[in-house]
Design an enzyme around this catalytic site. Structure first.
Site, PDB file in Angstrom:
ATOM      1  N   LYS A 112      -3.584   9.345  -3.791  1.00 38.95           N
ATOM      2  CA  LYS A 112      -2.932   9.915  -2.616  1.00 38.95           C
ATOM      3  C   LYS A 112      -2.884  11.433  -2.709  1.00 38.95           C
ATOM      4  CE  LYS A 112       1.399  10.632  -2.119  1.00 38.95           C
ATOM      5  NZ  LYS A 112       2.875  10.536  -2.028  1.00 38.95           N
TER       6      LYS A 112
ATOM      7  N   ASP B  21       0.380   7.006   2.015  1.00 36.85           N
ATOM      8  CA  ASP B  21       1.767   7.103   1.575  1.00 36.85           C
ATOM      9  C   ASP B  21       2.569   5.990   2.252  1.00 36.85           C
ATOM     10  OD1 ASP B  21       2.104   7.884   4.181  1.00 36.85           O
ATOM     11  OD2 ASP B  21       2.968   9.833   3.720  1.00 36.85           O
TER      12      ASP B  21
END
Length: 212
Positions: free
Chosen positions: A121, A140
């Site tokens: 991420k 996320d």
């Protein structure tokens, strides 16, 4: 409506809503974005934006943070939560950037995920926003929730969600689709109280029994 058509319609509508997407975190270079994104784990962007000016005033570059006293670094980042791990990871990341990458933030996924505290991420956020390099889609909590809710994935694991999303969008859109879903997840489609009645995606949302 099939999944790919729905994905494209979501992108088109959210692009109209958010014509100039950018991270909510404050940053001026790749290193600052990396640090801010690491600190943002389990913490609000607003809080991180209050902490990073103090951090970068004290340790203005990668080399200085690589030499930071961990206890002092913990004190500065304490309010972001999980401060011991974050301080340890940030120092380790800075040390590795200095020792292995000549003081420059690396520009590939394979290299970035070798840094302390950096998983896919964070690496995707740094690559797409700081370098305009698109190796994947940052997943996320907002992206995870909305992707599932909108029928773009049946998975709950972020890595699998990312793999499901990538074929649905052109590579050039991988960075901005993260921004779109994050903004929309905060403003319109939060976990507990989604504003379905005023949602511009309501007519294509499988959760409401439409758009299938």
């Amino acid at each position: 409506m099939n999944t790919k058509d729905r994905a494209r319609e979501i992108h088109a509508r959210l692009k109209g809503r958010y014509p100039a997407p950018a991270p909510a975190l404050d940053w001026t270079n790749a290193w600052e974005l990396l640090v801010a994104t690491v600190l943002a784990a389990q913490c609000t962007d607003e809080r991180v934006n209050k902490v990073t000016p103090v951090l970068f005033e004290r340790w203005p570059d990668i080399a200085s943070l690589a030499e930071a006293d961990v206890a002092q670094l913990e004190t500065v980042v304490r309010s972001t939560g999980f401060f011991r791990n974050k301080a340890k990871n940030l120092k380790a990341a800075a040390r590795r950037v200095v020792d292995v990458y000549g003081g420059e933030v690396p520009r590939t996924m394979a290299d970035l995920i070798t840094l302390g505290g950096v998983a896919r991420k964070t690496a995707n956020i740094v690559l797409s926003n700081a370098f305009n390099v698109h190796e994947g889609i940052a997943v996320d909590t907002h992206v995870k929730r909305l992707s599932f809710r909108m029928g773009l994935t049946a998975n709950t694991d972020p890595v699998r969600i990312e793999k499901d999303l990538m074929p649905l969008y052109p590579r050039a859109a991988w960075g901005e689709i993260n921004h779109f879903l994050v903004y929309f997840g905060r403003e319109v489609c939060p976990a507990r109280t989604p504003k379905c009645a005023s949602c511009e995606l309501n007519d294509i949302c499988p959760k409401n029994g439409v758009g299938k």
